[in-house]
Write an enzyme that holds these catalytic residues in place. Structure first.
Site, PDB file in Angstrom:
ATOM      1  CD  GLN A  44      -0.950  -0.880   3.775  1.00 21.16           C
ATOM      2  OE1 GLN A  44      -2.237  -0.760   3.718  1.00 21.16           O
ATOM      3  NE2 GLN A  44      -0.396  -1.468   4.711  1.00 21.16           N
ATOM      4  CG  ASP A  99      -1.338   2.044  15.334  1.00 21.78           C
ATOM      5  OD1 ASP A  99      -1.261   1.113  16.187  1.00 21.78           O
ATOM      6  OD2 ASP A  99      -2.662   2.523  14.906  1.00 21.78           O
ATOM      7  CD  GLU A 119       0.928  -4.110   9.592  1.00 20.12           C
ATOM      8  OE1 GLU A 119      -0.150  -3.941  10.584  1.00 20.12           O
ATOM      9  OE2 GLU A 119       0.701  -4.055   8.506  1.00 20.12           O
ATOM     10  CG  ASP A 150      -1.772 -13.072   4.836  1.00 13.58           C
ATOM     11  OD1 ASP A 150      -2.631 -12.725   5.666  1.00 13.58           O
ATOM     12  OD2 ASP A 150      -2.263 -13.423   3.757  1.00 13.58           O
ATOM     13  N   GLY A 151      -1.501 -12.079   8.298  1.00 11.77           N
ATOM     14  CA  GLY A 151      -2.121 -12.726   9.521  1.00 11.77           C
ATOM     15  C   GLY A 151      -2.912 -13.748   9.318  1.00 11.77           C
ATOM     16  CG  ASP A 168      -5.160  -2.486  15.239  1.00 13.29           C
ATOM     17  OD1 ASP A 168      -6.286  -2.001  14.515  1.00 13.29           O
ATOM     18  OD2 ASP A 168      -4.297  -1.997  15.564  1.00 13.29           O
ATOM     19  CB  SER A 169      -8.371  -5.207  10.387  1.00 14.84           C
ATOM     20  OG  SER A 169      -9.723  -4.868  10.423  1.00 14.84           O
ATOM     21  CG  ASP A 171     -11.802   1.440   6.528  1.00 13.90           C
ATOM     22  OD1 ASP A 171     -12.025   1.179   7.525  1.00 13.90           O
ATOM     23  OD2 ASP A 171     -11.349   2.434   5.991  1.00 13.90           O
TER      24      ASP A 171
END
Lengths: 288, 288
Positions: A44, A99, A119, A150-151, A168-169, A171
């Site tokens: 991203q 974060d 994460e 990859d979780g 804790d994703s 959207d």
């Protein structure tokens, strides 16, 4: 270096503005003081921007994820509520949470022995630790173990291992979409100990009530206990956010656990009152 | 006819947009489907706009006051909470409340015998009754008496008269500024019966925490009991809103009173949990 700035920011009278579009009908625009960090990762577009009203902000693919000014609300609520429900949380898994704010909050509990943060995007973690200390803290606790993968794959390979799992994703678009699917919740159920519990952010009751309902229903099908709670997160559209707990056994909070945890949002009142749902949310969950 | 549209709306690709500025650093823009009503009254610029995300909106001097989609949240919370605290509210005064939504909610209580709505701007009331039925209801209850005059003057001339006073004001700029001053709260105290109580909206804990603190402190100085509660109002900046109750005697809610009142936000859970304040609000009120 200027690539992401040009893609996401506009310039008005010499000022940078970041604008979020909600269904093309609502726009929220933040005046930007400074561009602190920008990098296109493998997953991203990652930026850290310094804004006038909300301080430094983590922005992924142009969407504000967390800010210096109000990031503590989301991170405290997704961490202290599940931890205060489990009587003896020793091993905690955080999926997403780049974060580092959720990990920082879980570290406040001495009884926790291990915190795995899985994460997918290492760039986010490094950027937040370096440039967003108000959210990430000086996260330097030996109990925290970062896994950059990859979780979904990570959780699928675990059985009877965790007391608490925190999803804790971001959207449910882009890389986080799979974190809202039923097969993922099944993996979490399997990865939890027989008395374990999970929590996930389940989106806005106002703007994404179908996703909220879907998360709640899917978790309810799998877990003995399900309970929704809410918080106010000013930088999320509509300001109102939902979280859903799925638990194999425990479901009542122990408010005294959150005492003296140096929190800014959570306290003994909030840890109980957050479960009071407005009637339109109750109606939605009950399919009325 | 086009005067207010030109003053407050911008046109982008053939669409009208209404933009609110918060301290020049945050902008919230609504795409507008249609202009339903616009008139410059003796006090302010009054518009009713039809928006894509929030339906019809009452806009005063360019600021969104209430909408078809979420107006019920504010109006239910400012009405049912004080009414559920008073064991026998017969005479209710609403100051402001030109959208008629608070009066509509108070009308749901049979024990209430008289509701005086004192709104300075008749244009607002007429526009909302005609063009904003989702908020105003078909308000046609013989107990409601409209008085189109200055609420400050009206309250100053009353003594020992009301069981409940609801101050449903706009922001403390323009005509509503005096509704946040200490002398006004003193008038309310005098206008209430010896066991009466008042409530006012006390602004955003995030963006106007000084006004919130000031309202709370001024009411606390005058009344035996003071209590703050909050609600989520998506169309207000930050989504988080505070209300403050000042009471001469009663302060505990009776949740069963709100049962079967055809509400969309308020219910028995909310009427209790709304008093759970986040720690940063507690700290602000305590001057920490």
């Amino acid at each position: 270096m200027e690539q992401l700035v040009q893609k996401y920011l506009s310039t008005v009278n010499g000022d940078y503005w970041l604008t979020e579009n909600e269904y093309d009908n609502l726009r929220i625009s933040y005046r930007i003081k400074d561009i602190i960090f920008e990098q296109r990762s493998a997953f991203q577009d990652v930026m850290i921007l310094d804004s006038y009203n909300f301080g430094r902000m983590l922005v992924l693919d142009g969407i504000v994820q967390t800010t210096s000014v109000d990031g503590y609300i989301y991170n405290e609520m997704i961490s202290h509520v599940p931890i205060s429900i489990h009587p003896n949380p020793k091993k905690v898994l955080i999926i997403g949470g780049g974060d580092c704010g959720a990990a920082k909050e879980v570290c406040k509990y001495e009884e926790v022995e291990q915190i795995d943060v899985v994460e997918i995007d290492e760039v986010v973690v490094k950027a937040c630790i370096e440039h967003l200390p108000e959210v990430s803290g000086n996260l330097n606790d030996p109990r925290v173990r970062f896994v950059f993968e990859d979780g979904v794959v990570f959780a699928a390979n675990k059985t009877d291992e965790y007391d608490v799992i925190i999803v804790d994703s971001s959207d449910p678009i882009g890389p986080a979409k799979v974190l809202f699917e039923k097969s993922f919740y099944e993996s979490l159920h399997k990865a939890l100990k027989p008395d374990g519990l999970m929590v996930c952010q389940s989106q806005s009751p106002i703007f994404h009530s179908d996703v909220m309902k879907q998360s709640y229903s899917r978790i309810k099908e799998l877990f003995k206990e399900v309970k929704m709670y809410t918080a106010v997160v000013p930088t999320y559209p509509g300001g109102f956010w939902s979280f859903t707990i799925g638990s194999k056994q425990y479901i009542n909070v122990n408010p005294s656990k959150v005492k003296n945890k140096q929190t800014q949002y959570v306290n003994e009142q909030i840890i109980e009152s957050c479960f009071g749902l407005p009637q339109f949310v109750v109606n939605k969950l009950e399919g009325k």
